[in-house]
Motif scaffolding. Structure first.
Motif, short mmCIF file in Angstrom:
data_model
loop_
_atom_site.label_atom_id
_atom_site.label_comp_id
_atom_site.label_asym_id
_atom_site.label_seq_id
_atom_site.Cartn_x
_atom_site.Cartn_y
_atom_site.Cartn_z
N TYR A 124 31.53 -37.76 -4.32
CA TYR A 124 31.60 -37.62 -6.13
C TYR A 124 32.58 -37.75 -6.66
O TYR A 124 32.74 -37.62 -7.92
N VAL A 167 35.45 -29.87 -4.57
CA VAL A 167 35.44 -28.59 -5.41
C VAL A 167 36.00 -27.54 -4.46
O VAL A 167 36.27 -27.84 -3.12
N CYS A 225 32.64 -24.79 -7.65
CA CYS A 225 31.23 -25.31 -7.66
C CYS A 225 30.34 -23.96 -8.35
O CYS A 225 30.44 -22.82 -7.71
N PRO A 226 29.75 -24.34 -9.37
CA PRO A 226 29.20 -23.30 -10.06
C PRO A 226 28.02 -22.58 -9.17
O PRO A 226 27.76 -21.30 -8.97
N MET A 227 27.47 -23.45 -8.20
CA MET A 227 26.29 -22.59 -7.23
C MET A 227 27.16 -21.75 -6.27
O MET A 227 26.54 -20.85 -6.11
N ASN A 284 28.64 -24.68 0.59
CA ASN A 284 28.66 -24.38 -0.93
C ASN A 284 28.79 -22.87 -1.10
O ASN A 284 28.01 -22.39 -1.88
N CYS A 296 22.09 -25.76 -7.66
CA CYS A 296 23.07 -26.43 -8.18
C CYS A 296 22.47 -27.22 -9.66
O CYS A 296 21.41 -27.74 -9.79
N TYR A 297 23.24 -26.79 -10.74
CA TYR A 297 22.92 -27.30 -12.02
C TYR A 297 22.83 -28.95 -12.30
O TYR A 297 21.72 -28.88 -13.12
N VAL A 298 23.51 -29.50 -11.35
CA VAL A 298 23.48 -30.95 -11.57
C VAL A 298 22.07 -31.51 -10.86
O VAL A 298 21.45 -32.27 -11.48
N HIS A 299 21.56 -31.07 -9.85
CA HIS A 299 20.62 -31.31 -9.05
C HIS A 299 19.35 -30.85 -9.69
O HIS A 299 18.27 -31.44 -9.76
N GLU A 321 19.26 -30.82 -2.62
CA GLU A 321 19.67 -29.73 -3.81
C GLU A 321 18.51 -29.98 -4.92
O GLU A 321 18.53 -29.24 -5.77
N CYS A 364 28.74 -33.70 -12.17
CA CYS A 364 29.11 -32.44 -12.00
C CYS A 364 30.61 -32.61 -12.72
O CYS A 364 31.61 -33.05 -12.08
N MET A 394 33.48 -31.95 -10.23
CA MET A 394 33.91 -32.96 -9.53
C MET A 394 34.79 -33.96 -10.03
O MET A 394 35.29 -34.71 -9.54
FE1 SF4 Z 1 28.37 -27.61 -6.83
FE2 SF4 Z 1 26.31 -29.03 -7.72
FE3 SF4 Z 1 28.90 -29.84 -8.07
FE4 SF4 Z 1 27.94 -30.17 -5.76
S1 SF4 Z 1 27.33 -31.08 -7.52
S2 SF4 Z 1 29.98 -29.35 -6.36
S3 SF4 Z 1 26.50 -28.21 -5.61
S4 SF4 Z 1 27.93 -27.91 -8.74
#
Ligand code: SF4
Ligand code: 13P
Length: 314
Positions: free
Chosen positions: A39, A74, A99-101, A127, A184-187, A212, A272, A275
């Motif tokens: 990413y 991350v 990584c927020p998750m 993660n 994961c907020y992105v997925h 995710e 993300c 990333m």
């Molecule tokens: Fe974390 Fe989602 Fe970013 Fe992957 S994409 S590093 S799971 S926040």
């Protein structure tokens, strides 16, 4: 003493190919290797010696010979490299890339959760922080989660922190998966509406999504793949158009490696932000100043290593 490029203001004026050349030189001087997640932004991918998904990066970090690893990803990924290679110097060009998750479960929350479910084994997604891994029986990544759950003893498994990955794994096992409520907020923000809209625009395209993603998105996918498996599948597919349901940074690598195929994000701006924190200037500064070191306290590192190594051995 290595030659420096001056302060950040001066560096900005230097063009990218000069920075990339300087990075190459410094890598040799420092006996360093750059490893990066799929990413990462384009310019960082271009200077990486190794690109991959979380599992591939952990495996690569464990067998590297270089003394210094510049980790572009991350924080939990760099931490995993530091745990697996305690004699090496692991550097992260921006320590703020978290990584927020991974932050959705702490070690003390996990300890309390285990007390509610005595006797159950804990599978932690990679993660997670080193402290959470240290409290876990085994780690998994998106590419081996089903295999890990099947290999762990017991009919009921505590799975943290991603509820979407947990729901995906539950499709393939008879075991009862007890999920933590993370995501994961992105997925999670890739909604059925986004996917349907793109599918209407490109009805011939195949749909590949990351595990995710939400269950309803997974339901309509043609393939559910980790980022590493998406990269492999992109090379072998005979499809010309593919819709990609994951962080959009991966499309750069897929398109570069497969110029005859078209890869489209299922959602515009599936980014993300963590990333994207690392850029070429930060990679250069990291090698110049040997910063920022990622270190894990010995006791935590040893316990976390047990959980990671069990996964890597599978
Ligand atoms: Fe974390 Fe989602 Fe970013 Fe992957 S994409 S590093 S799971 S926040
Ligand atoms: P992969 O292991 O598939 O690369 O996923 C890592 C990640 O952070 C997904 O958001």
């Amino acid at each position: 003493m290595s030659k420096r490029f001056g302060n950040r203001g001066e560096r900005k004026k230097v063009n990218k190919s000069e920075i990339a050349k300087r990075i190459e030189q410094l890598k040799k001087e420092r006996n360093a290797v750059i490893i990066a997640h799929n990413y990462q932004i384009d310019e960082v991918q271009d200077v990486a010696d190794f690109l991959g998904d979380s599992l591939q990066l952990s495996q690569e970090a464990a067998k590297l010979e270089e003394e210094v690893i510049v980790f572009c990803g991350v924080h939990f990924m760099a931490e995993t490299a530091a745990i697996l290679s305690p004699d090496k110097t692991v550097l992260m060009p921006d320590l703020g890339a978290g990584c927020p998750m991974a932050d959705m479960i702490t070690a003390s929350e996990l300890r309390d959760w285990k007390k509610q479910y005595p006797g159950r084994k804990v599978v932690s997604y990679v993660n997670t922080s080193a402290e959470v891994k240290a409290e876990s029986d085994i780690c998994c990544t998106s590419s081996n989660a089903v295999q890990v759950v099947e290999a762990v003893e017991g009919d009921e498994i505590l799975f943290a922190p991603d509820k979407n990955l947990a729901a995906y794994v539950a499709r393939f096992t008879k075991k009862k998966i007890i999920p933590w409520d993370g995501y994961c907020y992105v997925h999670n923000n890739i909604r059925l509406g986004h996917v349907r809209e793109k599918k209407e625009q490109l009805p011939e395209a195949e749909l590949w999504v990351h595990p995710e993603c939400r269950p309803e998105v997974i339901d309509i996918a043609d393939k559910v793949l980790s980022t590493g498996k998406m990269i492999k599948e992109a090379r072998i597919t005979t499809k010309a158009d593919i819709l990609i349901g994951t962080e959009a940074g991966i499309i750069y690598r897929m398109s570069k490696e497969n110029p005859d195929k078209n890869f489209f994000p299922v959602k515009d701006f599936a980014h993300c932000s963590n990333m994207k924190k690392i850029d070429l200037n930060k990679v250069l500064a990291s090698l110049e100043d040997m910063k920022y070191k990622v270190e894990v306290p010995l006791e935590t590192s040893q316990r976390a290593k047990g959980a990671i190594e069990k996964m890597v051995r599978l």
